[in-house]
Design a protein around this motif. Structure first.
Motif, PDB file in Angstrom:
ATOM      1  N   ARG A  60      32.160  47.298  47.760  1.00 32.31           N
ATOM      2  CA  ARG A  60      33.464  47.810  47.317  1.00 32.31           C
ATOM      3  C   ARG A  60      33.528  47.863  45.786  1.00 32.31           C
ATOM      4  NH1 ARG A  60      39.090  44.740  47.867  1.00 32.31           N
ATOM      5  NH2 ARG A  60      40.418  46.357  47.052  1.00 32.31           N
ATOM      6  N   VAL A  61      33.011  46.835  45.132  1.00 28.88           N
ATOM      7  CA  VAL A  61      32.970  46.813  43.667  1.00 28.88           C
ATOM      8  C   VAL A  61      32.102  47.954  43.159  1.00 28.88           C
ATOM      9  CG1 VAL A  61      32.238  45.512  41.626  1.00 28.88           C
ATOM     10  CG2 VAL A  61      33.442  44.335  43.488  1.00 28.88           C
ATOM     11  N   GLU A  62      30.927  48.141  43.761  1.00 33.94           N
ATOM     12  CA  GLU A  62      30.035  49.248  43.371  1.00 33.94           C
ATOM     13  C   GLU A  62      30.730  50.592  43.499  1.00 33.94           C
ATOM     14  OE1 GLU A  62      25.364  49.168  43.894  1.00 33.94           O
ATOM     15  OE2 GLU A  62      26.384  48.528  45.737  1.00 33.94           O
ATOM     16  N   THR A 100      39.916  30.880  42.683  1.00 35.07           N
ATOM     17  CA  THR A 100      40.205  29.519  43.121  1.00 35.07           C
ATOM     18  C   THR A 100      41.114  28.761  42.159  1.00 35.07           C
ATOM     19  OG1 THR A 100      38.172  28.689  42.090  1.00 35.07           O
ATOM     20  CG2 THR A 100      38.055  29.321  44.435  1.00 35.07           C
ATOM     21  N   ARG A 101      41.265  29.254  40.923  1.00 31.84           N
ATOM     22  CA  ARG A 101      42.137  28.584  39.952  1.00 31.84           C
ATOM     23  C   ARG A 101      43.444  29.331  39.729  1.00 31.84           C
ATOM     24  NH1 ARG A 101      37.975  27.919  35.169  1.00 31.84           N
ATOM     25  NH2 ARG A 101      37.183  29.733  36.248  1.00 31.84           N
ATOM     26  N   HIS A 102      43.371  30.652  39.591  1.00 34.22           N
ATOM     27  CA  HIS A 102      44.547  31.417  39.194  1.00 34.22           C
ATOM     28  C   HIS A 102      45.102  32.304  40.312  1.00 34.22           C
ATOM     29  CE1 HIS A 102      43.561  30.030  35.219  1.00 34.22           C
ATOM     30  NE2 HIS A 102      42.354  30.526  35.356  1.00 34.22           N
ATOM     31  N   HIS A 103      44.428  32.325  41.434  1.00 33.98           N
ATOM     32  CA  HIS A 103      44.858  33.069  42.629  1.00 33.98           C
ATOM     33  C   HIS A 103      44.959  34.572  42.406  1.00 33.98           C
ATOM     34  CE1 HIS A 103      45.381  29.176  44.397  1.00 33.98           C
ATOM     35  NE2 HIS A 103      46.164  28.836  43.383  1.00 33.98           N
ATOM     36  N   GLU A 104      44.211  35.090  41.448  1.00 35.90           N
ATOM     37  CA  GLU A 104      44.175  36.531  41.204  1.00 35.90           C
ATOM     38  C   GLU A 104      43.175  37.162  42.172  1.00 35.90           C
ATOM     39  OE1 GLU A 104      43.917  39.487  37.333  1.00 35.90           O
ATOM     40  OE2 GLU A 104      42.948  37.545  37.225  1.00 35.90           O
ATOM     41  N   GLU A 105      43.532  38.298  42.720  1.00 38.89           N
ATOM     42  CA  GLU A 105      42.663  39.009  43.663  1.00 38.89           C
ATOM     43  C   GLU A 105      41.441  39.553  42.922  1.00 38.89           C
ATOM     44  OE1 GLU A 105      40.864  42.218  45.725  1.00 38.89           O
ATOM     45  OE2 GLU A 105      42.172  42.594  44.019  1.00 38.89           O
ATOM     46  N   LEU A 106      40.297  39.566  43.571  1.00 39.33           N
ATOM     47  CA  LEU A 106      39.016  39.929  42.964  1.00 39.33           C
ATOM     48  C   LEU A 106      39.032  41.279  42.260  1.00 39.33           C
ATOM     49  CD1 LEU A 106      35.953  39.478  42.488  1.00 39.33           C
ATOM     50  CD2 LEU A 106      35.573  40.513  44.741  1.00 39.33           C
ATOM     51  N   MET A 107      39.472  42.343  42.925  1.00 41.10           N
ATOM     52  CA  MET A 107      39.402  43.676  42.319  1.00 41.10           C
ATOM     53  C   MET A 107      40.350  43.801  41.125  1.00 41.10           C
ATOM     54  SD  MET A 107      36.954  45.052  43.939  1.00 41.10           S
ATOM     55  CE  MET A 107      36.987  46.798  43.589  1.00 41.10           C
ATOM     56  N   ALA A 108      41.520  43.196  41.219  1.00 47.81           N
ATOM     57  CA  ALA A 108      42.450  43.209  40.086  1.00 47.81           C
ATOM     58  C   ALA A 108      41.855  42.436  38.915  1.00 47.81           C
ATOM     59  CB  ALA A 108      43.791  42.616  40.491  1.00 47.81           C
ATOM     60  N   ALA A 109      41.263  41.287  39.211  1.00 46.65           N
ATOM     61  CA  ALA A 109      40.644  40.483  38.162  1.00 46.65           C
ATOM     62  C   ALA A 109      39.472  41.218  37.525  1.00 46.65           C
ATOM     63  CB  ALA A 109      40.179  39.149  38.739  1.00 46.65           C
ATOM     64  N   SER A 142      39.039  44.411  37.320  1.00 49.68           N
ATOM     65  CA  SER A 142      39.589  45.490  36.486  1.00 49.68           C
ATOM     66  C   SER A 142      39.905  44.958  35.094  1.00 49.68           C
ATOM     67  CB  SER A 142      40.854  46.074  37.111  1.00 49.68           C
ATOM     68  OG  SER A 142      40.572  46.736  38.315  1.00 49.68           O
ATOM     69  N   ARG A 143      40.550  43.810  35.048  1.00 52.09           N
ATOM     70  CA  ARG A 143      40.918  43.184  33.772  1.00 52.09           C
ATOM     71  C   ARG A 143      39.680  42.730  33.000  1.00 52.09           C
ATOM     72  NH1 ARG A 143      41.077  38.173  32.815  1.00 52.09           N
ATOM     73  NH2 ARG A 143      41.271  37.532  34.991  1.00 52.09           N
ATOM     74  N   GLN A 185      35.862  43.502  28.477  1.00 48.56           N
ATOM     75  CA  GLN A 185      34.499  43.451  27.959  1.00 48.56           C
ATOM     76  C   GLN A 185      33.990  44.828  27.533  1.00 48.56           C
ATOM     77  OE1 GLN A 185      32.166  40.437  29.696  1.00 48.56           O
ATOM     78  NE2 GLN A 185      30.214  41.446  29.291  1.00 48.56           N
ATOM     79  N   ALA A 186      34.393  45.866  28.242  1.00 43.01           N
ATOM     80  CA  ALA A 186      33.930  47.220  27.926  1.00 43.01           C
ATOM     81  C   ALA A 186      34.743  47.863  26.806  1.00 43.01           C
ATOM     82  CB  ALA A 186      33.987  48.100  29.172  1.00 43.01           C
ATOM     83  N   GLY A 187      35.933  47.328  26.549  1.00 45.53           N
ATOM     84  CA  GLY A 187      36.773  47.881  25.499  1.00 45.53           C
ATOM     85  C   GLY A 187      37.450  49.195  25.880  1.00 45.53           C
ATOM     86  N   GLU A 188      37.613  49.413  27.173  1.00 43.07           N
ATOM     87  CA  GLU A 188      38.325  50.595  27.666  1.00 43.07           C
ATOM     88  C   GLU A 188      39.043  50.208  28.952  1.00 43.07           C
ATOM     89  OE1 GLU A 188      35.901  53.736  29.729  1.00 43.07           O
ATOM     90  OE2 GLU A 188      34.215  52.615  28.903  1.00 43.07           O
ATOM     91  N   THR A 189      40.116  50.905  29.260  1.00 41.77           N
ATOM     92  CA  THR A 189      40.878  50.615  30.470  1.00 41.77           C
ATOM     93  C   THR A 189      40.123  51.134  31.681  1.00 41.77           C
ATOM     94  OG1 THR A 189      42.943  50.724  29.240  1.00 41.77           O
ATOM     95  CG2 THR A 189      43.084  50.923  31.642  1.00 41.77           C
ATOM     96  N   ILE A 190      39.816  50.212  32.575  1.00 43.06           N
ATOM     97  CA  ILE A 190      39.066  50.548  33.785  1.00 43.06           C
ATOM     98  C   ILE A 190      39.799  49.958  34.969  1.00 43.06           C
ATOM     99  CG2 ILE A 190      36.882  50.241  35.023  1.00 43.06           C
ATOM    100  CD1 ILE A 190      35.612  49.884  32.160  1.00 43.06           C
ATOM    101  N   SER A 191      40.143  50.795  35.930  1.00 47.09           N
ATOM    102  CA  SER A 191      40.813  50.301  37.136  1.00 47.09           C
ATOM    103  C   SER A 191      39.844  50.368  38.307  1.00 47.09           C
ATOM    104  CB  SER A 191      42.053  51.140  37.447  1.00 47.09           C
ATOM    105  OG  SER A 191      42.625  50.671  38.660  1.00 47.09           O
ATOM    106  N   LEU A 192      39.661  49.228  38.941  1.00 48.52           N
ATOM    107  CA  LEU A 192      38.801  49.157  40.113  1.00 48.52           C
ATOM    108  C   LEU A 192      39.631  48.978  41.376  1.00 48.52           C
ATOM    109  CD1 LEU A 192      36.005  46.853  38.661  1.00 48.52           C
ATOM    110  CD2 LEU A 192      36.133  49.350  38.657  1.00 48.52           C
ATOM    111  N   VAL A 193      40.933  48.974  41.230  1.00 50.39           N
ATOM    112  CA  VAL A 193      41.843  48.835  42.351  1.00 50.39           C
ATOM    113  C   VAL A 193      42.189  50.216  42.857  1.00 50.39           C
ATOM    114  CG1 VAL A 193      44.091  47.949  43.089  1.00 50.39           C
ATOM    115  CG2 VAL A 193      42.792  46.739  41.329  1.00 50.39           C
ATOM    116  N   GLY A 194      42.170  50.382  44.152  1.00 49.84           N
ATOM    117  CA  GLY A 194      42.546  51.698  44.619  1.00 49.84           C
ATOM    118  C   GLY A 194      42.254  51.960  45.992  1.00 49.84           C
TER     119      GLY A 194
END
Length: 106
Positions: free
Chosen positions: A16-18, A80-89, A91-92, A97-106
């Motif tokens: 899914r990430v790929e 396990t610490r902040h309860h953020e969902e994997l794909m949302a995390a 994306s952030r 790290q890439a210095g551009e807005t990238i959304s992996l949620v969808g």
């Protein structure tokens, strides 16, 4: 959950990430470098590693901003610490790290 169930869920998450990286159109290189290990390389050469950690039954993410662990909660992979969902995390994390807005949620 047994090892087989974990591997099935974790491998599906990595695929899914790929797929999300492909659809994002971001200037990133990524590849499964070994069984259960996805490497994402940003244009500056820095890397983010997303991998299946069998012993802990978690998905681990290593990035400049730190290391993160995600555990299946029955419906999604949660930090396990902040309860953020994997794909949302991711994306952030990838956006930072890439210095551009990238959304992996969808």
């Amino acid at each position: 959950m047994n090892d087989r169930e974990f591997n099935t869920l974790a491998d599906a998450a990595l695929k899914r990430v790929e797929g999300a990286l492909e659809r994002s159109g971001a200037d990133l290189d990524y590849a499964m470098v070994s069984d259960g290990v996805l490497e994402i390389e940003c244009s500056d050469g820095s890397k983010i590693i997303v991998n299946r950690h069998d012993a802990a039954q978690e998905i681990w993410v290593a990035a400049r901003t730190g290391g993160f662990h995600y555990r299946w909660d029955g419906s999604c992979w949660q930090d396990t610490r902040h309860h953020e969902e994997l794909m949302a995390a991711l994306s952030r994390i990838v956006s930072q790290q890439a210095g551009e807005t990238i959304s992996l949620v969808g």
